[in-house]
Design a protein around this motif. Structure first.
Motif, short mmCIF file in Angstrom:
data_model
loop_
_atom_site.label_atom_id
_atom_site.label_comp_id
_atom_site.label_asym_id
_atom_site.label_seq_id
_atom_site.Cartn_x
_atom_site.Cartn_y
_atom_site.Cartn_z
N LYS A 195 0.82 -1.20 0.00
CA LYS A 195 0.00 0.00 0.00
C LYS A 195 0.85 1.25 0.00
O LYS A 195 0.55 2.25 -0.67
N ARG A 196 1.96 1.19 0.75
CA ARG A 196 2.84 2.35 0.85
C ARG A 196 3.57 2.59 -0.47
O ARG A 196 3.74 3.73 -0.91
N GLN A 197 4.01 1.49 -1.14
CA GLN A 197 4.77 1.63 -2.37
C GLN A 197 3.87 1.80 -3.59
O GLN A 197 4.29 2.35 -4.60
N GLY A 198 2.63 1.30 -3.46
CA GLY A 198 1.73 1.32 -4.61
C GLY A 198 1.80 0.00 -5.34
O GLY A 198 2.88 -0.55 -5.55
N GLU A 199 0.67 -0.51 -5.74
CA GLU A 199 0.63 -1.82 -6.37
C GLU A 199 1.43 -1.86 -7.67
O GLU A 199 1.96 -2.90 -8.04
N ASP A 200 1.53 -0.74 -8.38
CA ASP A 200 2.22 -0.71 -9.67
C ASP A 200 3.63 -0.18 -9.56
O ASP A 200 4.30 0.06 -10.57
N ALA A 201 4.10 0.02 -8.36
CA ALA A 201 5.44 0.58 -8.20
C ALA A 201 6.49 -0.44 -8.63
O ALA A 201 6.29 -1.65 -8.54
N THR A 202 7.60 0.06 -9.13
CA THR A 202 8.71 -0.81 -9.51
C THR A 202 9.30 -1.44 -8.26
O THR A 202 9.60 -0.74 -7.30
N PRO A 203 9.47 -2.76 -8.25
CA PRO A 203 10.01 -3.41 -7.05
C PRO A 203 11.37 -2.84 -6.68
O PRO A 203 12.23 -2.62 -7.53
N ARG A 204 11.56 -2.59 -5.42
CA ARG A 204 12.82 -2.03 -4.95
C ARG A 204 13.88 -3.11 -4.81
O ARG A 204 13.58 -4.29 -4.69
N ARG A 205 15.12 -2.67 -4.84
CA ARG A 205 16.21 -3.60 -4.60
C ARG A 205 16.15 -4.06 -3.14
O ARG A 205 15.67 -3.37 -2.27
N THR A 206 16.66 -5.26 -2.94
CA THR A 206 16.65 -5.82 -1.59
C THR A 206 17.41 -4.90 -0.64
O THR A 206 18.54 -4.50 -0.92
N SER A 207 16.79 -4.59 0.48
CA SER A 207 17.41 -3.69 1.46
C SER A 207 18.70 -4.30 2.01
O SER A 207 18.76 -5.50 2.29
N PRO A 208 19.74 -3.48 2.18
CA PRO A 208 20.98 -3.98 2.79
C PRO A 208 20.76 -4.53 4.19
O PRO A 208 21.52 -5.37 4.66
N ILE A 209 19.69 -4.06 4.84
CA ILE A 209 19.41 -4.53 6.20
C ILE A 209 19.18 -6.03 6.24
O ILE A 209 19.59 -6.71 7.18
N VAL A 210 18.53 -6.58 5.19
CA VAL A 210 18.23 -8.00 5.20
C VAL A 210 19.52 -8.82 5.15
O VAL A 210 19.63 -9.88 5.77
N TYR A 211 20.53 -8.32 4.43
CA TYR A 211 21.82 -9.03 4.38
C TYR A 211 22.47 -9.02 5.76
O TYR A 211 23.07 -10.02 6.18
N PHE A 212 22.35 -7.89 6.45
CA PHE A 212 22.94 -7.79 7.78
C PHE A 212 22.23 -8.74 8.75
O PHE A 212 22.88 -9.42 9.56
N LEU A 213 20.91 -8.82 8.64
CA LEU A 213 20.16 -9.73 9.51
C LEU A 213 20.50 -11.18 9.21
O LEU A 213 20.64 -12.00 10.13
N ILE A 214 20.63 -11.53 7.94
CA ILE A 214 21.02 -12.89 7.57
C ILE A 214 22.41 -13.21 8.12
O ILE A 214 22.66 -14.33 8.60
N PHE A 215 23.30 -12.24 8.07
CA PHE A 215 24.65 -12.41 8.63
C PHE A 215 24.58 -12.67 10.13
O PHE A 215 25.22 -13.60 10.64
N LEU A 216 23.77 -11.87 10.84
CA LEU A 216 23.63 -12.05 12.29
C LEU A 216 23.02 -13.40 12.63
O LEU A 216 23.46 -14.09 13.57
N ILE A 217 22.00 -13.80 11.86
CA ILE A 217 21.38 -15.11 12.10
C ILE A 217 22.36 -16.22 11.78
O ILE A 217 22.37 -17.28 12.42
N GLY A 218 23.23 -15.99 10.80
CA GLY A 218 24.28 -16.95 10.49
C GLY A 218 25.24 -17.12 11.65
O GLY A 218 25.70 -18.23 11.95
N ILE A 219 25.55 -16.02 12.32
CA ILE A 219 26.41 -16.09 13.52
C ILE A 219 25.73 -16.94 14.58
O ILE A 219 26.34 -17.84 15.17
#
Length: 253
Positions: free
Chosen positions: A127-151
């Motif tokens: 709703k915030r981005q709009g149904e027709d909005a171009t998909p955004r690149r994956t947030s760097p935060i998700v990589y950091f979280l995956i790294f922490l969960i990997g630890i």
């Protein structure tokens, strides 16, 4: 090794392989079983992690159809998990388990909350981005979280799957079964990396490894067969239930 120990470890490995593929937290079955049989905590952790490698890889393979078209994304996520697993395995050898005991229930609880609220979060994001909005690149935060969960996964492994589904669901607009497939691949990477390190530098009982390795393969196949057929709501409820059970177990032990 007494035959009753072999049977108990095999059953624990079977259940752990299945539950890891469908949800995560299989270690909460095998780890206490090994400790109850008299294995030291570090040996139980390392032997369990190595033994569950085969089951994790089987589960990831079982979800290969849900991962179609996600190769590049999984490779990037896999690098974060790989690096996190190395750090986590090193921490296991350097720090006492008690360091994580206080915070782990809160991490799992937060992950369970994210899994439960993921449909609302996804609708709010669209709703915030709009149904027709171009998909955004994956947030760097998700990589950091995956790294922490990997630890965390390289250190203890229990419930890392629930944490991964929670984190991925917060940032990716993907169906729950596809998130589960990504989770299986990343968990397999963490278990493999940590297991290889443990094999060379940590105490390991290879008899336990062999029993869990074989039984968890069967469990992984069964988990993939039935887990992929679960409706999203049923899978979400199962994740929440097992996550709550994991929290209760960690708090009372």
């Amino acid at each position: 090794m007494p035959i009753e120990h072999i049977v108990l470890i095999a059953l624990a490995g079977l259940w752990a392989g299945a539950i890891n593929t469908v949800v995560g937290s299989g270690t909460l079955v095998t780890f206490p079983a090994l400790v109850a049989l008299g294995y030291p905590p570090v040996t139980a952790t390392t032997s369990n992690a190595i033994g569950l490698i085969s089951g994790s890889m089987t589960g990831a393979w079982g979800y290969r159809h849900e991962l179609t078209g996600m190769r590049s994304r999984i490779i990037r996520f896999g690098v974060a998990s790989f690096l996190g697993a190395i750090c986590g395995a090193a921490l296991l050898l350097l720090l006492p388990h008690t360091w994580f005991e206080a915070i782990v229930p809160f991490l799992i609880g937060f992950s369970v909350l994210l899994v439960a609220l993921q449909p609302l979060i996804s609708r709010w994001t669209k709703k915030r981005q709009g149904e027709d909005a171009t998909p955004r690149r994956t947030s760097p935060i998700v990589y950091f979280l995956i790294f922490l969960i990997g630890i965390y996964g390289g250190y203890f492994t229990a419930a890392q799957g629930i944490m991964l589904v929670g984190a991925l669901g917060l940032f990716l607009s993907e169906p729950l079964q596809r998130l589960n497939g990504i989770k299986n691949v990343l968990s397999a990477i963490v278990n493999l990396v940590a297991g290889v390190i443990y094999a060379f530098v940590a105490p390991v009982d290879w008899r336990v490894v062999a029993i869990i390795a074989v039984s968890s393969i069967v469990g992984g196949l069964l988990g993939a067969k039935f887990g992929r057929k679960l409706p999203p709501l049923a899978l979400r409820i199962l994740i929440v239930i097992i996550g709550i059970a994991a929290i209760v177990y960690l708090v009372i032990t």
